[in-house]
Scaffold this motif. Structure first.
Motif, mmCIF file in Angstrom:
data_model
loop_
_atom_site.group_PDB
_atom_site.id
_atom_site.type_symbol
_atom_site.label_atom_id
_atom_site.label_comp_id
_atom_site.label_asym_id
_atom_site.label_seq_id
_atom_site.Cartn_x
_atom_site.Cartn_y
_atom_site.Cartn_z
ATOM 1 N N LYS A 92 -4.255 7.091 0.102
ATOM 2 C CA LYS A 92 -5.495 7.600 -0.667
ATOM 3 C C LYS A 92 -5.273 7.873 -2.118
ATOM 4 C CE LYS A 92 -9.121 8.035 0.613
ATOM 5 N NZ LYS A 92 -10.343 7.474 0.445
ATOM 6 N N THR A 93 -3.816 7.915 -2.416
ATOM 7 C CA THR A 93 -3.554 8.243 -3.795
ATOM 8 C C THR A 93 -3.728 7.171 -4.608
ATOM 9 O OG1 THR A 93 -1.285 7.165 -3.489
ATOM 10 C CG2 THR A 93 -1.757 9.408 -2.905
ATOM 11 N N ASP A 94 -3.915 7.505 -6.111
ATOM 12 C CA ASP A 94 -4.237 6.617 -7.069
ATOM 13 C C ASP A 94 -3.205 5.533 -7.160
ATOM 14 O OD1 ASP A 94 -6.568 7.530 -7.424
ATOM 15 O OD2 ASP A 94 -6.010 9.022 -9.288
ATOM 16 N N ALA A 95 -1.856 6.230 -7.249
ATOM 17 C CA ALA A 95 -0.578 5.376 -7.421
ATOM 18 C C ALA A 95 -0.433 4.267 -6.208
ATOM 19 C CB ALA A 95 0.864 6.209 -7.050
ATOM 20 N N ALA A 96 -1.030 4.403 -4.799
ATOM 21 C CA ALA A 96 -0.925 3.608 -3.883
ATOM 22 C C ALA A 96 -2.027 2.467 -4.406
ATOM 23 C CB ALA A 96 -0.977 4.231 -2.698
ATOM 24 N N ALA A 97 -3.240 2.875 -4.626
ATOM 25 C CA ALA A 97 -4.077 1.812 -4.950
ATOM 26 C C ALA A 97 -3.771 1.005 -6.303
ATOM 27 C CB ALA A 97 -5.643 2.585 -5.574
ATOM 28 N N ALA A 98 -2.951 1.516 -7.146
ATOM 29 C CA ALA A 98 -2.617 0.634 -8.304
ATOM 30 C C ALA A 98 -1.406 -0.059 -8.132
ATOM 31 C CB ALA A 98 -2.185 1.841 -9.348
ATOM 32 N N GLN A 99 -0.654 0.165 -7.212
ATOM 33 C CA GLN A 99 0.546 -0.557 -6.764
ATOM 34 C C GLN A 99 0.267 -1.623 -5.825
ATOM 35 O OE1 GLN A 99 3.257 3.178 -6.582
ATOM 36 N NE2 GLN A 99 4.762 1.512 -6.602
ATOM 37 N N VAL A 100 -0.585 -1.278 -4.850
ATOM 38 C CA VAL A 100 -1.096 -2.442 -4.092
ATOM 39 C C VAL A 100 -2.014 -3.593 -4.905
ATOM 40 C CG1 VAL A 100 -2.827 -3.031 -2.163
ATOM 41 C CG2 VAL A 100 -1.289 -0.987 -1.869
ATOM 42 N N GLY A 101 -2.753 -3.034 -5.723
ATOM 43 C CA GLY A 101 -3.560 -3.648 -6.710
ATOM 44 C C GLY A 101 -2.518 -4.658 -7.692
#
Length: 722
Positions: A282-291
């Motif tokens: 749920k972290t922004d970092a995960a969303a960004a790195q997956v993106g």
């Protein structure tokens, strides 16, 4: 056949051995939800087979299992973390089912066994790998952690310290390296893999190997004394904090998880992994790195498509201009196997180009990454020349002479008379219009821009710039050549500054205005490096690029966009250039550059430069970190949106990857569009509107307001206007 699915089968062989084989319909095996369900069904079929005495897990592909299908999980990551944890508990339960089969199990690993593929191997009692195997848990690179039991099993197999190293770095290990860690039990030649794995399994079936004891170790707490536990995790926390920093939460999350979970049994530890994974996803970092990963796949996919469409690949290249940039291009082409002629008008320049290539190679030899034989072959692939006859057989000629439109036009016209009609001509220009340069050619359809970034051997991006007359065949061939050089090519349309420089200069203009309003140079650099995450703050970046170069580009951008990008009065960059302060190239810019007693480079703020700026800037103003970030990033994001709306760059994915690869945009933020969507479109608009009085840079487009009102995403919408 015990079980037949779309992605895997379970078949009873001789002597009670069951082969569980992964064989997806695509080119590689991946673990999506459908495959996991088939995995469960196959396990149940094996458990119900009284004749089964042991299981060998194999792959019908050249790779074992590439990992989980991240594209399938991205939407699920937007759900509450409890739901994510529930999904991954259901999945990890399947892996536990396999591990609990009442017979010995062996994995036969070939090629990649990464992420979920590695975890599939870890549930087996034994692991045999061939020499092609690459094994690891790279989830940290997506801002995540292993979610199918990797955090539970790996430390119980290879030890806590080793497991922390594997998981927090995400490094894939060769078979012999994995054997040294005891992550696998044997390494064999590819042709012997199946036979060797079956032989090991038969030994376990016959009682010659104590597979029950080996399995039991994975079910119980790790045996660590209190002192060992404290030392391991205190050391790991210090190392991870220093290396990963606050912007990448995944490595520290794994350390803190293991600190507790290694003291528990498998069931308890697995529940902790499920919950920790849900929170991390749920972290922004995960969303960004997956993106970022998905955007990178878009770029790579387009490059592969271009390569397939090209009738004739570039077999021989040439570069005109043997300076640092020309030498870098020659090195990169030669290193990746395409011979290249390096042409210049004097020997001194050729010597510089060759020494540039040789210096890069020597550093690799010194670090043990290259041997002398490979170095010699690369240098032999570079042919220095003083005459045009040497380029006649080239499939592509990359012009890399001085950044002057008249000089480039003259050189390009000359080149065209020496190469075949089918040869491609490209210009390595950072600002000069491709359509303008194309006027000097008789066949503009075989001409385009090929903008490399300095230093060429380190910067992944190549901007391939399409002029109005450039043919699609030319674009495809240049994209394919750039990809063959190990680069990530992104196709953009012609405009002043193209894409990267066009969105960079509003950021730098925001910095200049901020200085005039009284901001402290060192504070701004520190905020943009430490808080936002850029590798260099704007002042340091300008010094590295060259203030004179930046000043020239600013005038080009002002000519192209006279209302929005007009040069501001008392521009700090111009003031320093007028005082012959060019940055690192002559030792003084915003900073002064020297070497310490050990010969290491160091920089300090230039008091003389501060005095020059003090004469025109407000004094004593203070800005919060958020204000500094907003005043620099709003112009960059706005210009990126304009480039999307004008069709300069084709997609949000390419827009993001361009700045990641070309400027070093912080990966944990995922690129300018991912950063925008993480903030929220409406929230960004409200922030930008507060600064709209500062000028057109800060004024959002109507297209952005429409996107915010509709609740759409730039990653799934075509926003090109007209």
């Amino acid at each position: 056949m015990l079980y037949q699915g779309d992605s895997l089968t379970a078949q009873l062989l001789d002597d009670g051995i069951v082969e569980l084989q992964f064989n997806a319909k695509g080119s590689v095996n991946v673990l999506n939800l459908a495959t996991l369900q088939e995995y469960k069904n196959a396990i149940e079929a094996i458990a119900a087979c009284d004749a089964a005495k042991g299981v060998i897990v194999t792959s019908a592909k050249s790779a074992f299992i590439a990992g989980a299908d991240i594209t399938e999980f991205t939407e699920m990551f937007k759900t509450p973390d409890e739901k994510i944890a529930g999904v991954f508990k259901s999945s990890s339960d399947i892996f536990d089912m396999f591990e609990d089969l009442p017979v010995p199990t062996v994995a036969a690993i070939t090629g990649f066994a990464l992420g979920g593929g590695c975890e599939t191997a870890l549930v087996c009692d034994y692991r045999v790998a061939d020499t092609t195997a690459r094994i690891g848990l790279p989830e940290v690179k997506l801002g995540l952690m292993p979610g199918f039991g990797g955090t539970v099993r790996l430390p119980r197999i290879i030890g806590v310290d080793n497991a922390l190293e594997w998981m927090t770095t995400g490094k894939p290990y060769k078979a012999d390296e994995a054997l040294a860690f005891h992550a696998i039990d044997a390494v064999v030649a590819p042709e012997n893999l199946r036979e060797s794995a079956i032989k090991m399994l038969q030994q376990a079936i016959d009682g010659k190997l104590d597979w029950q004891a080996k399995r039991q170790e994975k079910l119980e707490p790790v045996q660590l004394s209190e002192i060992e536990h404290i030392m391991s995790f205190n050391t790991a926390k210090g190392m991870v904090a220093a290396k990963a920093g606050k912007h990448y939460p995944a490595p520290m999350a794994m350390v803190k998880l293991l600190e507790k979970s290694v003291l528990l049994n498998r069931t308890e530890a697995m529940l902790m992994e499920n919950q920790a994974f849900g929170m991390l996803a749920k972290t922004d970092a995960a969303a960004a790195q997956v993106g970022l990963f998905l955007s990178d796949q878009v770029v790579k996919g387009k490059a592969k498509k271009a390569a397939k469409s090209v009738d004739k690949k570039v077999a021989r290249a040439a570069v005109l201009g043997a300076g640092i940039m020309g030498g870098g291009i020659a090195y990169q082409s030669a290193y990746k196997g395409t011979p290249i002629v390096m042409k210049d008008i004097n020997n001194k320049a050729l010597d510089l180009g060759l020494s540039t290539a040789a210096d890069i190679l020597n550093k690799q030899v010194e670090r043990g990454r290259l041997n002398a034989k490979k170095m010699a072959s690369v240098l032999n692939n570079i042919t220095p020349s003083l005459n045009y006859d040497s380029i006649k057989g080239s499939d592509i000629v990359v012009e890399a002479v001085v950044e002057n439109p008249e000089v480039k036009a003259s050189v390009l016209k000359e080149v065209e008379s020496f190469v075949s009609d089918k040869a491609i001509i490209a210009s390595n220009t950072s600002t000069i219009s491709i359509d303008l340069l194309a006027k000097s050619l008789n066949k503009p359809e075989r001409f385009c821009g090929m903008h490399f970034f300095n230093p060429v051997h380190k910067m992944p991006l190549v901007e391939v710039i399409r002029g109005k007359d450039t043919s699609e065949e030319t674009i495809a061939a240049v994209v394919a050549y750039a990809a063959s050089m190990g680069k990530s090519p992104i196709v953009v349309n012609d405009c002043p500054g193209f894409y990267i420089n066009r969105v960079l200069f509003p950021y730098l203009a925001g910095f200049s205005q901020l200085l005039l309003d009284g901001a402290d140079i060192a504070t701004v650099d520190k905020v943009m490096e430490k808080e936002f995450g850029w590798p260099m703050g704007p002042a340091y970046l300008l010094d590295v690029v060259g203030l004179d170069t930046a000043n020239h580009c600013t005038s080009v951008m002002a000519d192209g966009f006279p209302t929005r990008m007009a040069q501001i009065d008392n521009d700090p960059i111009s003031l320093l250039v007028n005082d012959s302060r060019y940055g690192q190239k002559n030792g003084v810019g915003f900073y002064e550059y020297s070497k310490d007693k050990r010969g290491r480079p160091q920089k300090v703020l230039s008091q003389d430069s501060l005095a020059i700026l003090a004469a025109v800037a407000k004094q004593g103003a203070e800005f919060s970190n958020d204000e500094i970030i907003a005043r620099l990033m709003i112009p960059m994001v706005n210009e990126t949106i304009r480039c999307l709306e004008e069709g300069i760059v084709a997609s949000a994915a390419e827009a993001d990857m361009g700045l990641i690869y070309g400027l070093g945009f912080p990966p944990f933020r995922g690129g300018p569009i991912r950063y925008l969507e993480t903030i929220g479109l409406q929230e960004f608009i409200e922030m930008a509107d507060k600064y709209a009085h500062l000028g057109e840079y800060y004024q959002v487009t109507e297209g952005l307001r429409e996107m915010a009102a509709s609740g759409k995403s730039y990653f799934s919408s075509d926003v090109k206007k007209g």
